[in-house]
Scaffold this active site. Structure first.
Site, PDB file in Angstrom:
ATOM      1  N   ASP A 184     -33.211  21.020  62.017  1.00  0.00           N
ATOM      2  CA  ASP A 184     -33.942  19.761  61.223  1.00  0.00           C
ATOM      3  C   ASP A 184     -35.169  20.240  60.376  1.00  0.00           C
ATOM      4  O   ASP A 184     -35.829  21.155  60.967  1.00  0.00           O
ATOM      5  CB  ASP A 184     -34.396  18.929  62.360  1.00  0.00           C
ATOM      6  CG  ASP A 184     -33.316  18.207  62.973  1.00  0.00           C
ATOM      7  OD1 ASP A 184     -32.330  17.823  62.292  1.00  0.00           O
ATOM      8  OD2 ASP A 184     -33.694  17.671  64.200  1.00  0.00           O
ATOM      9  N   LYS A 185     -35.252  19.694  59.403  1.00  0.00           N
ATOM     10  CA  LYS A 185     -36.288  19.757  58.481  1.00  0.00           C
ATOM     11  C   LYS A 185     -37.756  19.227  59.104  1.00  0.00           C
ATOM     12  O   LYS A 185     -38.616  19.827  59.225  1.00  0.00           O
ATOM     13  CB  LYS A 185     -36.151  19.303  57.021  1.00  0.00           C
ATOM     14  CG  LYS A 185     -37.407  19.765  56.032  1.00  0.00           C
ATOM     15  CD  LYS A 185     -37.284  19.000  54.692  1.00  0.00           C
ATOM     16  CE  LYS A 185     -38.357  19.155  53.970  1.00  0.00           C
ATOM     17  NZ  LYS A 185     -38.340  18.567  52.366  1.00  0.00           N
TER      18      LYS A 185
END
Length: 678
Positions: free
Chosen positions: A299-300
């Protein structure tokens, strides 16, 4: 089957019947921490490896060891059948394989683009452009390779440590004899010097013209190549083969040793995409992004820990760059030498440490009850939800991020256009803007309105690497079908394949909802299950295309030999088997509705091949634990009226810790727990 709170492309079906609650996640970056679990079941930031970088993280993660079985994760490789029409040639990397914006810096890359445009419009010139000075020899080598691959008509010259570029006069002469695309591809072929490779020009029915091409190639490249004309299906073309002495010189022992160096490390990043982090590290180290391998994308909007391996970089050299990486929100630990790269799916799963804030009941009446009563009610709701998920798991949907949540046009629609090989529609869907006037949306809107890729590129923010790669290719090749195909080829394979995968993921999500609604919560005749002795199918929640598949018989259904946790549903692809019950017909009808009834799930022109895989209908979190805490906050009152009683109330915050197998989504697990989109 309760249905509520539908997310984009995620049907609102739940497997358990508890009431759930509301809350918010990712209020702070530290509220969502993801730690990879390696193939030995160890958290990668706690792995028993020597720490040599001096960059250990101070984040406190749950140290519960993960005990799970290894996934047979399926990765998709480019279509190997996409060979040239004339002769069997070695496939060359696409121009987009090298991101000059990362390697040179965006300002120098843009200056180089302008320099190239002036060359295209002028007669032969000796004009030069300086790309700057590069002290690191690895970085210099990378610049030479990337520039010549992207612009084969340029010559790169080193006047240490400076690199300059100018037009290659041989390219201009050849482009007068063949098409520009052929001239560029020929120079890439010459530059690559791949052992045993050949290059074939398009068919040419003029003997005089072929003689002129033969003469030029012999005069300018005779020491490197040999040429011959050959006929195929009544047409004649020229094939070029590297001479024996034109092959690369034998590498020295030292060069071979450097090529074979692999360094593993654990990357801690925050608020960064995995590919964005790799691009920056590659530019800093003077290697290509493809020299980095990893087990999975993270995930960012989170703090994430993941294993990586970089080729051609020693542990000592990597340690020297750690201070630069930290400036970009990356920390490296557990740096060590290894013997091979990582593979996609080479992990057991991920460990999650999540915080859900501002808990509140679903019901309006509960929301207005007194603080003590409401918290008592919430504690009961949370306990019931967690115990249910521990026992039954959750529907193993692909999460909204698989489809590019928040975009006006979802990625699955782009993927459908690519599978139908409608390149123009796929490009226009890709550039559909969001509502609002942010710079990215303005640039996309300008492109759709004007078809002017050059002007749109000037408007596109420098941070939007994917969009800028596409626009550069569209400016160069045009916005017709061929130009749009070239635009897609300008993206790395991992980016191209994301869109067809998104479409197949959407079909899978819809298949699960239909299966549960029509065939219920038990294994039925014709369902697919894994046949692996001693394996608990409910726990093995990753994707697989290699496991033996068994079709449930009528007798097995009566005996209850399999449960819903054993049931698999296929991701559409060219190698999968479909269920032998009503779901098989559903897949056929669903694909036909999108015009894919005869789809081979291959797009040869983009080197995409989707074999498909089998994904368990349910996923089960492991080592699930939780903790509730009270947080005092100001009560703003309801409806804007005057607040009576105490000026503060206690809000509950939920901390969750659990493990999931690879390709399972923590947000979907939370969705089942809370019975709404978190």
């Amino acid at each position: 089957m309760k249905q509520d709170c539908d997310a984009v492309n995620v049907p609102a079906c739940f497997i358990s019947s508890h009431e759930g609650f509301r809350g918010s996640i990712k209020n702070f970056i530290k509220d969502f921490v993801v730690t990879e679990i390696d193939v030995n079941g160890q958290l990668v930031n706690k792995a028993a490896a020597p720490q040599t970088s001096g960059c250990a993280s101070s984040d406190k993660n749950n140290e519960t060891s993960a005990r799970c079985k290894q996934n047979n994760h399926s990765s998709v490789s480019p279509d190997t059948d996409a060979s040239a029409y004339w002769g069997v040639d070695v496939a060359l990397p696409s121009p987009g394989s090298f991101d000059l914006g990362v390697i040179l810096g965006q300002s120098v890359s843009d200056e180089l683009e302008q320099f190239v445009l002036t060359l295209k419009d002028e007669k032969p010139t000796k004009q030069e452009l300086s790309l700057g000075s590069f002290a690191d020899k690895h970085h210099r080598a990378n610049v030479h390779r990337a520039v010549r691959h992207r612009f084969p008509f340029l010559m790169t010259v080193t006047i240490q440590p400076e690199i300059r570029v100018r037009e290659d006069p041989d390219y201009r002469e050849l482009s007068q004899l063949v098409t520009e695309d052929e001239a560029e591809d020929f120079f890439r072929f010459i530059d690559a010097k791949v052992r045993g490779s050949s290059y074939t020009f398009g068919p040419d029915d003029s003997k005089e013209h072929r003689a002129a091409v033969h003469h030029f190639l012999s005069r300018r490249f005779g020491k490197l190549v040999e040429t011959k004309s050959f006929s195929d299906q009544g047409r004649t073309a020229i094939s070029v083969r590297l001479r024996e002495r034109g092959r690369p010189k034998k590498r020295s022992a030292e060069e071979r040793k450097e090529e074979d160096v692999y360094t593993a490390f654990t990357l801690r990043k925050e608020n960064l995409e995995t590919l964005e982090a790799i691009s920056y590290m590659a530019a800093t180290l003077g290697v290509l992004p493809s020299d980095f391998t990893y087990a999975g994308i993270k995930d960012k909007r989170a703090i994430t820990y993941q294993s990586m391996v970089v080729k051609k970089v020693s542990p000592q050299r990597l340690k020297e760059k750690t201070a630069e990486f930290e400036k970009r929100g990356m920390r490296l630990s557990h740096v060590r030498s290894v013997h091979e790269p990582l593979r996609l799916g080479q992990l057991q799963g991920n460990h999650f440490d999540l915080v859900v804030r501002d808990l509140r009941p679903h019901g309006a009446n509960d929301a207005h009850s007194s603080g003590a009563d409401r918290n008592t009610r919430l504690v009961a709701l949370v306990k019931e939800a967690v115990e249910n998920i521990k026992a039954t798991g959750f529907v193993n949907y692909y999460g909204p991020q698989r489809f590019g949540s928040g975009q006006s046009v979802q990625s699955d629609r782009v993927g459908l256009a690519l599978l139908k090989e409608d390149m123009v529609s796929a490009v226009r869907l890709f550039f559909t803007p969001e509502e609002g006037d942010d710079p990215q949306s303005q640039a996309k809107r300008h492109f759709l309105q004007t078809d002017n890729a050059k002007e749109s590129l000037a408007l596109m923010p420098l941070s939007k690497a994917r969009e800028r790669l596409m626009l550069r290719a569209l400016n160069r090749y045009g916005t017709g079908p061929n130009g749009c195909a070239q635009a897609w080829l300008s993206l790395p394979h991992s980016m191209r394949v994301f869109y067809p995968h998104a479409y197949c993921s959407r079909v899978w999500n819809e298949a699960v909802a239909h299966r549960l609604a029509t065939l219920g919560h038990s294994a039925r005749r014709g369902d697919l299950v894994w046949m692996q002795e001693g394996q608990n199918k409910l726990e093995d929640s990753g994707e697989s295309s290699s496991a033996q598949i068994h079709v449930v018989t009528e007798q097995e259904e009566k005996e209850g030999l399999y449960t819903l946790g054993h049931v698999l549903l296929p991701m559409p692809g060219n190698t999968v088997k479909y269920p032998e019950n009503a779901m098989g017909a559903w897949y056929q009808e669903r694909l036909a509705r999108d015009g894919l009834d005869n789809c081979r799930f291959r797009v040869s022109s983009l080197k995409l091949n989707l074999p498909g895989c089998y994904r368990p209908l349910l996923a089960l979190p492991r080592n699930l634990s939780y903790q509730l805490q009270r947080t005092a906050c100001k009560d703003e009152g309801a409806g804007g009226g005057e607040v009576s009683g105490e000026s503060k109330q206690d809000l509950l915050t939920l901390t969750l810790n659990f493990d999931l197998d690879s390709s399972c989504y923590a947000t979907i697990c939370l969705r089942e727990i809370m019975k709404c989109d978190p």
